[in-house]
Write an enzyme that holds these catalytic residues in place. Structure first.
Site, PDB file in Angstrom:
ATOM      1  N   THR A   1       8.953  -7.247 -13.045  1.00  0.00           N
ATOM      2  CA  THR A   1       8.232  -8.518 -13.198  1.00  0.00           C
ATOM      3  C   THR A   1       7.184  -8.628 -12.101  1.00  0.00           C
ATOM      4  O   THR A   1       7.466  -8.366 -10.937  1.00  0.00           O
ATOM      5  CB  THR A   1       9.219  -9.698 -13.114  1.00  0.00           C
ATOM      6  OG1 THR A   1      10.140  -9.554 -14.199  1.00  0.00           O
ATOM      7  CG2 THR A   1       8.507 -11.039 -13.203  1.00  0.00           C
TER       8      THR A   1
ATOM      9  N   GLY B   1       0.820  -1.213   0.000  1.00  0.00           N
ATOM     10  CA  GLY B   1       0.000   0.000   0.000  1.00  0.00           C
ATOM     11  C   GLY B   1       0.852   1.261   0.000  1.00  0.00           C
ATOM     12  O   GLY B   1       0.531   2.250  -0.664  1.00  0.00           O
ATOM     13  N   THR B   2       1.949   1.225   0.738  1.00  0.00           N
ATOM     14  CA  THR B   2       2.822   2.399   0.828  1.00  0.00           C
ATOM     15  C   THR B   2       3.323   2.798  -0.562  1.00  0.00           C
ATOM     16  O   THR B   2       3.364   3.988  -0.900  1.00  0.00           O
ATOM     17  CB  THR B   2       4.018   2.083   1.762  1.00  0.00           C
ATOM     18  OG1 THR B   2       3.495   1.719   3.037  1.00  0.00           O
ATOM     19  CG2 THR B   2       4.938   3.270   1.905  1.00  0.00           C
TER      20      THR B   2
ATOM     21  N   CYS C   1       5.617   4.246  16.390  1.00  0.00           N
ATOM     22  CA  CYS C   1       6.622   4.254  17.425  1.00  0.00           C
ATOM     23  C   CYS C   1       7.914   4.625  16.706  1.00  0.00           C
ATOM     24  O   CYS C   1       8.390   3.876  15.876  1.00  0.00           O
ATOM     25  CB  CYS C   1       6.681   2.843  18.003  1.00  0.00           C
ATOM     26  SG  CYS C   1       7.786   2.615  19.350  1.00  0.00           S
TER      27      CYS C   1
ATOM     28  N   ASN D   1      -6.996   5.081   9.807  1.00  0.00           N
ATOM     29  CA  ASN D   1      -6.555   3.775  10.292  1.00  0.00           C
ATOM     30  C   ASN D   1      -6.442   3.714  11.810  1.00  0.00           C
ATOM     31  O   ASN D   1      -6.432   2.640  12.385  1.00  0.00           O
ATOM     32  CB  ASN D   1      -5.208   3.408   9.665  1.00  0.00           C
ATOM     33  CG  ASN D   1      -4.208   4.532   9.754  1.00  0.00           C
ATOM     34  OD1 ASN D   1      -4.373   5.576   9.118  1.00  0.00           O
ATOM     35  ND2 ASN D   1      -3.187   4.358  10.568  1.00  0.00           N
TER      36      ASN D   1
ATOM     37  N   HIS E   1      -2.773  -7.174   2.240  1.00  0.00           N
ATOM     38  CA  HIS E   1      -2.664  -7.831   3.556  1.00  0.00           C
ATOM     39  C   HIS E   1      -3.664  -7.297   4.574  1.00  0.00           C
ATOM     40  O   HIS E   1      -3.832  -7.863   5.647  1.00  0.00           O
ATOM     41  CB  HIS E   1      -1.228  -7.747   4.097  1.00  0.00           C
ATOM     42  CG  HIS E   1      -0.798  -6.419   4.610  1.00  0.00           C
ATOM     43  ND1 HIS E   1      -0.790  -6.112   5.949  1.00  0.00           N
ATOM     44  CD2 HIS E   1      -0.358  -5.302   3.998  1.00  0.00           C
ATOM     45  CE1 HIS E   1      -0.341  -4.875   6.128  1.00  0.00           C
ATOM     46  NE2 HIS E   1      -0.073  -4.359   4.952  1.00  0.00           N
TER      47      HIS E   1
END
Ligand SMILES: Cc1ncc(COP(=O)(O)O)c(C=O)c1O
Length: 415
Positions: free
Chosen positions: A257, A68-69, A349, A161, A221
């Site tokens: 790829t 996602g990042t 953190c 989130n 994920h």
């Protein structure tokens, strides 16, 4: 272990594991022209179509990324460069578009990308404040959009989130469509919990080519697919400057790829989520409300963050977020972990030092409140027994964390 940190990552769904295992045995680079390559390509493209269908777009509009990042980076940097360069049309108009409009309280994938553009590319950030439940201030956004010719892009979360607040995406899509500005939405926390239909949103907001909702990020994920694959949905009418150059795969937007097995697993997870979205959301919301009621009963001083009204309408069905005054969120996390319950503080953190949540600070909460934050997130494997176990472990963990907080404050007064 009772796992209540589904917003961090959720267990892979059995269908996804099965699809991935089968696809790992497929030989062939999907870019090769021989029949082995073509077989891999068929599986890849079929997977792309299946993911696309769950987001209301065509396969050609789905660009697979490493996570996602990466999708968020590709959207923000890619739109920025595309809008700034002469290839967007008129060089003077490109040069004038220096502003990136971004609400406070975004995920670090967005914040750090935007900061990088400020430091290295001379971007100006326009921060849109949040209200007390974490929703962006539409009135402020609307005012900023009056000066649309200086805006490169608008980017926002579909849902936060940390505190689970669902943003007014349709309204922002409509405002940006009207202003002729491209909008990227980070839907990573929302995907799989609320319906997302990009095409119908573009239609209902009368988005012209290249403006309104043009880009949307998701990550496998978070929905029971594997880590290591995400996607950027990029409308046909929009272009981004690629971040990765090479073999020209995926319309040259993202060379490299492609991971066929991960794509197949992503598709299996996405389809499974989409097939039972409403039922799962209802089930999760019922568990969520049990957690909320149980926490308030056990610790009456706890303060729920985000949308808290009865039948809260802008809270993700799987999200619970509390502040426990006088406690450090980290102490609670470790104590609950020792009792066999995995939860999160929700905030980053930095180098082992807990930071007060920037989301809660943006919602106008105190630093002490932000430090005592705990996020409990439910997902497809969550059960009533998980909720029972959490609620059983909470009173002792809270009492101990409160004592530690008291002792820490006493020591700091002594100094
Ligand atoms: C809203 C949001 N954006 C971006 C990300 C980053 O996604 P990934 O872990 O796939 O890189 C996350 C993951 O925590 C998220 O919740």
């Amino acid at each position: 272990m009772v796992y209540l940190d589904h917003a961090a990552t959720t267990p892979m769904r059995p269908e996804a594991i099965e699809a991935m295992t089968a696809a790992l045995a497929v030989v062939g680079n999907p870019s090769s022209i021989h029949s082995a390559g073509q077989q891999a390509k068929r599986l890849l493209e079929e997977s792309r179509e299946r993911v696309a269908a769950t987001l209301g777009v065509d396969g050609i509009e789905v660009v697979f990324t490493g996570n996602g990042t990466e999708a968020v980076n590709l959207a923000i940097k890619g739109l920025w460069w595309q809008r700034r360069t002469a290839s967007a049309g008129d060089a003077a108009a490109g040069a004038a578009r220096r502003r990136i409009v971004v609400p406070a309280g975004e995920h670090h994938a967005t914040l750090d990308t935007v900061d990088w553009l400020v430091e290295h590319e001379g971007a100006d950030v326009v921060e849109i404040p949040l209200d007390a439940v974490g929703r962006l201030r539409l009135d402020v956004l609307e005012r900023e959009l009056d000066d649309a010719s200086t805006i490169a892009l608008v980017t926002m979360l579909w849902a936060n989130n940390e505190v689970g607040t669902i943003q007014p995406v349709e309204e922002v899509a409509r405002l940006t469509a009207r202003a002729g500005v491209p909008l990227h939405v980070d839907a990573i926390a929302a995907y799989g919990q609320v319906p997302i239909d990009v095409r119908s949103l573009r239609r209902s907001t009368e988005a012209p080519r290249g403006a309104g909702l043009v880009a949307l990020s998701v990550s496998a994920h978070k929905i029971g697919g594997p880590a290591g694959i995400g996607a950027l949905v990029l409308d046909r009418s929009a272009a981004v400057e690629p971040l990765i150059h090479g073999g020209g795969q995926q319309r040259k937007v993202r060379s490299g790829t492609q991971d066929v097995a991960a794509a197949a697993a992503f598709a299996a997870a996405a389809e499974s989520v989409a097939a039972r979205l409403d039922d799962d959301a209802e089930r999760m919301a019922a568990l969520r409300d049990r957690v909320i009621d149980g926490v308030l009963e056990a610790v009456p001083s706890a303060r729920l963050s985000g949308d808290a009204g009865p039948g809260a309408s802008v809270r993700l069905p799987g999200n619970v977020h509390f502040s426990f005054p006088g406690c450090e969120g980290d102490s609670l996390l470790f104590l609950l972990d020792a009792a066999g319950v995995a939860v999160s503080t929700g905030s980053a953190c930095q180098a082992g030092v807990p930071e007060p949540s920037h989301v809660l600070m943006a919602m106008g909460r105190t630093e002490a409140d932000a430090r005592g934050a705990l996020r409990i997130t439910l997902g497809h494997t969550s059960t009533d027994a998980d909720v029972d176990a959490f609620l059983a472990a909470l009173p002792a963990a809270h009492a101990q964390a409160a004592r530690a907080g008291l002792a820490a404050r006493a020591t700091s007064f002594d100094r």
